[in-house]
Design an enzyme around this catalytic site. Structure first.
Site: not given
Length: 314
Positions: A173, A233
């Site tokens: 990401s 995350y």
């Protein structure tokens, strides 16, 4: 036209180009793979993972779809088979469980002799919208970073020798970028350490992650310079990106015929269960770059980070 509008226009144009490129078949001289080529996809039973399986199968690669829940994996394979893909199989795999990984590795070796492509897609995220709880930080780190590491370590010995080289693709990401303008890592010393690829070690990455988890437990993480959006995350993907660069350097020392190329990519904010179906990118678009990297013809690209079929900075 303002900056945001221009940026959106450029991105829309880029996605249109990619959509067109997806319709153009690979030429025979580009296809280093065949149905003998085996791709393993973790978390392949739904979302991006399932679509990566479908696209790889569509390109003529033999696909092994793995799922934590065996029965869900079987159902997913049925969908692919009903879609006309015959060279697909599934197996139970929990990347949090070392014994599950070992059992899978034995089964893969016995039935396929190894693999050529590994796509580390399995991951978790417990925050949605503007939430930023770190209540599940340990599970997020264990799954997204340590689970990915376990798979890479277990699969490297099973990578088949080939002139094209083995391929490892880590689904990551932009939230895990070291130098991102938004959500950046504010700890300058740590940023410099992770940025220095030549001296980067696995121990450094593990130590950074361990420090984060300790600070989560004692409540000091908020003032320690960690990313401020989807913090747990983001840190997990920061670790994955750093590990990708570390492993690329380590694997580059392998002899010809046994090369393994490892890269990571950001699929974007995809409409899947992981995002609560609140994303802006389709699963087809989200899977595309991962498949593209896995099948790159005659290009020794490694240790890079991609989004929308182009390299972006870490």
């Amino acid at each position: 036209m303002g900056h945001k509008e221009k940026s959106k226009e450029r991105r829309d144009k880029r996605l249109q180009q990619i959509s067109l490129l997806r319709t153009i078949p690979y030429a025979d001289h580009q296809r280093w793979w065949s149905k003998e080529t085996v791709a393993v996809v973790t978390g392949g039973n739904r979302g991006i993972g399932f679509e990566i399986c479908r696209q790889l199968a569509d390109h003529g690669v033999t696909v092994v779809l793995t799922s934590r829940d065996d029965s869900v994996g079987v159902e997913s394979i049925k969908v692919l088979q009903e879609g006309g893909f015959v060279d697909v199989a599934c197996h139970q795999l929990d990347i949090l469980d070392s014994s599950s990984i070992d059992q899978f590795a034995e089964w893969l070796k016995e039935n396929y002799g190894g693999l050529d492509i590994l796509v580390n897609n399995a991951g978790v995220n417990f925050n949605q919208g503007s939430d930023n709880s770190v209540e599940n930080a340990r599970k997020v780190i264990e799954t997204n970073y340590y689970g990915t590491k376990r798979m890479i370590e277990a699969m490297i010995p099973l990578m088949k020798p080939s002139a094209a080289g083995g391929r490892i693709v880590n689904v990551s990401s932009r939230l895990g970028r070291i130098n991102g303008k938004r959500n950046r890592l504010e700890n300058e010393a740590l940023r410099e350490q992770l940025n220095d690829v030549e001296s980067l070690t696995e121990e450094m990455i593990d130590e950074a992650v361990s420090t984060f988890l300790q600070q989560v437990e004692d409540g000091s993480w908020t003032s320690a310079g960690w990313p401020q959006t989807f913090t747990d995350y983001s840190v997990s993907k920061l670790a994955v990106n750093s590990y990708t660069r570390f492993m690329a350097k380590k694997l580059s020392e392998r002899p010809e015929g046994q090369k393994i190329y490892i890269n990571s990519y950001c699929p974007g904010w995809v409409k899947t269960a992981l995002t609560g179906y609140a994303g802006s990118v389709t699963v087809e678009e989200g899977a595309d770059t991962g498949v593209w990297i896995a099948l790159l013809p005659d290009q020794e690209i490694t240790g890079k980070f991609f989004a929308e079929r182009r390299e972006i900075s870490f």
